[in-house]
Design an enzyme around this catalytic site. Structure first.
Site, PDB file in Angstrom:
ATOM      1  CB  SER A  58      17.807  18.443  28.919  1.00 49.46           C
ATOM      2  OG  SER A  58      18.840  18.663  30.471  1.00 49.46           O
ATOM      3  CG  PHE A  59      12.590  15.249  26.294  1.00 52.05           C
ATOM      4  CD1 PHE A  59      13.174  16.575  24.513  1.00 52.05           C
ATOM      5  CD2 PHE A  59      11.596  14.879  25.920  1.00 52.05           C
ATOM      6  CE1 PHE A  59      12.066  16.938  24.067  1.00 52.05           C
ATOM      7  CE2 PHE A  59      10.301  14.536  25.087  1.00 52.05           C
ATOM      8  CZ  PHE A  59      10.940  16.568  24.077  1.00 52.05           C
ATOM      9  CD  GLU A  60      13.744  12.083  30.067  1.00 50.73           C
ATOM     10  OE1 GLU A  60      13.358  11.748  29.119  1.00 50.73           O
ATOM     11  OE2 GLU A  60      14.648  12.495  30.303  1.00 50.73           O
ATOM     12  CB  THR A  87      21.607  14.519  15.271  1.00 52.92           C
ATOM     13  OG1 THR A  87      21.842  14.637  16.634  1.00 52.92           O
ATOM     14  CG2 THR A  87      23.208  13.361  14.895  1.00 52.92           C
ATOM     15  CG  HIS A  89      19.297  14.685  19.692  1.00 56.36           C
ATOM     16  ND1 HIS A  89      17.817  14.063  20.282  1.00 56.36           N
ATOM     17  CD2 HIS A  89      19.896  14.507  21.684  1.00 56.36           C
ATOM     18  CE1 HIS A  89      17.691  13.271  21.579  1.00 56.36           C
ATOM     19  NE2 HIS A  89      19.181  13.651  22.606  1.00 56.36           N
TER      20      HIS A  89
END
Length: 170
Positions: A58-60, A87, A89
């Site tokens: 998803s970060f991309e 975490t 993150h």
């Protein structure tokens, strides 16, 4: 359930729109459902030959959506899933993806359908993935919203001297 109160979106004149779907690869079962829902919606709306692009996670999504918007697509559908872990993150990824996709739409004037699930559990994601037995089909919803917005924006186009905002105000 978050789907309560969702509008019925009517899409008029989607003919000829160029639409791309960019999808993450994490959580394959969930992603397969989201992609299937988005592609089914595009077919139902008469969008011919949508482009499907896969990215690792998803970060991309924002950088790929930006590249597609810059290539002249009329709409981009971004699909992904982020499941909370132990975490922070989760918070960073969700915020970064959301802000990034918003920025793509604003900077390029291209609707970005937000089909990124941000869930506490995998069961919540499966329930939103449009799979058999799922309560919601967020891939379908994201594609429909992107195409409806692209069609609306196209309806605003006209002669250079025309100002739709001024005409609406009277």
């Amino acid at each position: 359930m978050s789907g309560k109160g969702a509008p019925r979106v009517a899409v008029e004149d989607s003919e000829g729109l160029r639409v791309a779907v960019v999808a993450a690869q994490w959580h394959q079962t969930v992603m397969d459902g989201l992609v299937d829902g988005a592609l089914r919606a595009l077919d139902e709306l008469g969008v011919d030959r949508p482009t499907l692009l896969r990215v690792p996670g998803s970060f991309e999504l924002p950088v790929a959506a930006r590249a597609l918007a810059a290539k002249g697509y009329d709409a981009v559908v971004a699909l992904g899933v982020v499941i909370r872990g132990g975490t922070p993150h989760f918070d960073y990824v969700c915020q970064g993806v959301t802000q990034g996709l918003i920025q793509v739409g604003v900077d390029h004037g291209v609707p970005v359908g937000f089909g990124v699930l941000t869930c506490d559990t995998e069961d919540q994601a499966l329930d939103r993935a449009g799979l058999p037995g799922s309560a919601e089909d967020k891939g379908h919803e994201a594609a429909t919203a992107a195409v409806a917005t692209a069609a609306t924006l196209r309806s605003l186009a006209g002669p250079r001297d025309r100002n739709p905002a001024r005409e609406a105000v009277g």
